[in-house]
Design a protein around this motif. Sequence first.
Motif, short mmCIF file in Angstrom:
data_model
loop_
_atom_site.label_atom_id
_atom_site.label_comp_id
_atom_site.label_asym_id
_atom_site.label_seq_id
_atom_site.Cartn_x
_atom_site.Cartn_y
_atom_site.Cartn_z
N ILE A 1 0.89 -1.32 0.03
CA ILE A 1 -0.08 -0.03 0.05
C ILE A 1 0.93 1.32 0.10
CG2 ILE A 1 -2.10 -1.31 0.97
CD1 ILE A 1 -1.01 0.11 3.46
N GLN A 2 2.10 1.18 -0.16
CA GLN A 2 3.20 2.24 -0.32
C GLN A 2 3.37 2.53 -1.65
OE1 GLN A 2 6.19 1.00 2.60
NE2 GLN A 2 5.52 2.36 3.86
N ARG A 3 3.10 1.73 -2.70
CA ARG A 3 3.34 1.80 -4.09
C ARG A 3 2.65 2.89 -4.69
NH1 ARG A 3 1.87 -4.52 -6.06
NH2 ARG A 3 4.19 -5.34 -5.40
N PRO A 4 3.35 3.69 -5.54
CA PRO A 4 2.70 4.56 -6.13
C PRO A 4 1.32 4.35 -7.04
CG PRO A 4 5.10 4.71 -6.92
CD PRO A 4 4.79 3.25 -5.93
N GLU A 5 1.15 3.21 -7.28
CA GLU A 5 0.14 2.84 -7.96
C GLU A 5 -1.19 2.78 -7.04
OE1 GLU A 5 3.55 0.89 -10.01
OE2 GLU A 5 2.87 1.13 -8.17
N HIS A 6 -0.74 2.09 -5.98
CA HIS A 6 -1.82 2.28 -4.83
C HIS A 6 -2.29 3.62 -4.56
CE1 HIS A 6 -4.31 0.04 -1.96
NE2 HIS A 6 -3.99 0.99 -1.16
N ASP A 7 -1.62 4.33 -4.40
CA ASP A 7 -1.69 5.68 -4.06
C ASP A 7 -2.62 6.48 -5.39
OD1 ASP A 7 -1.63 8.12 -2.32
OD2 ASP A 7 -0.27 9.24 -3.93
N ASP A 8 -2.28 6.18 -6.38
CA ASP A 8 -3.00 6.68 -7.38
C ASP A 8 -4.66 5.92 -7.20
OD1 ASP A 8 -0.87 7.95 -8.69
OD2 ASP A 8 -0.58 6.34 -10.09
N ALA A 9 -4.73 4.65 -7.06
CA ALA A 9 -5.97 4.17 -6.90
C ALA A 9 -6.73 4.72 -5.81
CB ALA A 9 -5.83 2.56 -6.73
N ILE A 10 -6.03 5.25 -4.70
CA ILE A 10 -6.66 5.89 -3.53
C ILE A 10 -7.18 7.31 -3.87
CG2 ILE A 10 -6.41 6.87 -1.09
CD1 ILE A 10 -4.45 4.77 -0.66
N ARG A 11 -6.46 8.05 -4.60
CA ARG A 11 -6.77 9.22 -5.07
C ARG A 11 -7.64 9.27 -6.24
NH1 ARG A 11 -2.81 11.48 -7.46
NH2 ARG A 11 -1.24 9.92 -7.36
N GLY A 12 -8.11 7.95 -6.79
CA GLY A 12 -8.99 7.92 -7.76
C GLY A 12 -10.30 7.39 -7.28
N GLY A 13 -10.25 7.24 -6.03
CA GLY A 13 -11.57 6.79 -5.44
C GLY A 13 -11.83 5.11 -5.14
N LEU A 14 -10.67 4.84 -4.73
CA LEU A 14 -10.72 3.23 -4.48
C LEU A 14 -11.49 2.99 -2.86
CD1 LEU A 14 -9.22 0.68 -4.45
CD2 LEU A 14 -7.28 1.50 -3.15
N ALA A 15 -12.25 1.99 -2.73
CA ALA A 15 -12.99 1.62 -1.67
C ALA A 15 -12.87 -0.13 -1.58
CB ALA A 15 -14.42 2.08 -1.61
N HIS A 16 -12.35 -0.66 -0.56
CA HIS A 16 -12.39 -2.04 -0.46
C HIS A 16 -13.52 -2.32 0.53
CE1 HIS A 16 -8.14 -1.71 -1.37
NE2 HIS A 16 -7.93 -2.91 -1.42
N PHE A 17 -14.66 -3.04 0.03
CA PHE A 17 -15.92 -3.04 0.76
C PHE A 17 -15.96 -4.55 1.37
CE2 PHE A 17 -20.38 -4.07 0.92
CZ PHE A 17 -20.91 -2.81 1.85
#
Length: 177
Positions: free
Chosen positions: A70-86
């Motif tokens: 969760i420190q990968r730049p790709e994961h940060d991109d996903a978070i900033r794009g509206g990521l939600a684990h449900f």
Amino acid sequence: MNSPNLPDLETRLRTIEDKLAIYELIASHPPSADTGHANYTLSVYREDGVFDRGPTLDGAKGARDIAAFIQRPEHDDAIRGGLAHFAGLPLIDLRGDVATVTSYLMIVHLDHEGEPRELPNHGVSTGYRIHRAVVNRWELERHDGRWMIAKRTLLPVDGSANHQDLLRKGLNDLHLA
């Protein structure tokens, strides 16, 4: 007076407390993943923990490598794009200082290409898209009074025998307890 078939109150209370702690541990995964809280992830995995993401995604061994996901730049991109684990409500098989947990998880994200729609009293949204649904098997151990993740196996819900076997194993474990 206790019935011969009922555990004593202390044992029953310990089971309830353990299950609540396990629910909290599993429920903490989505907020920690969706905020990139690597220190939290590091704190809940065993030092020799394993994260197995199935045959099509890379996994990790060791708490530091797992937290690095969760420190990968790709994961940060996903978070900033509206990521939600449900997450779905987990099924817990508790046996003393070890437990297995079977659960579902959907990875959802804001649909940036969706058509804007208004919902009365809730504003306008382009909607969300379910990116993937997975089945989790969490293998937990109690260490120094707290539950920690020894291994997490994550498989896509893809109609294969693999994810169905993981679900069956969770049911069978519970039934055989």
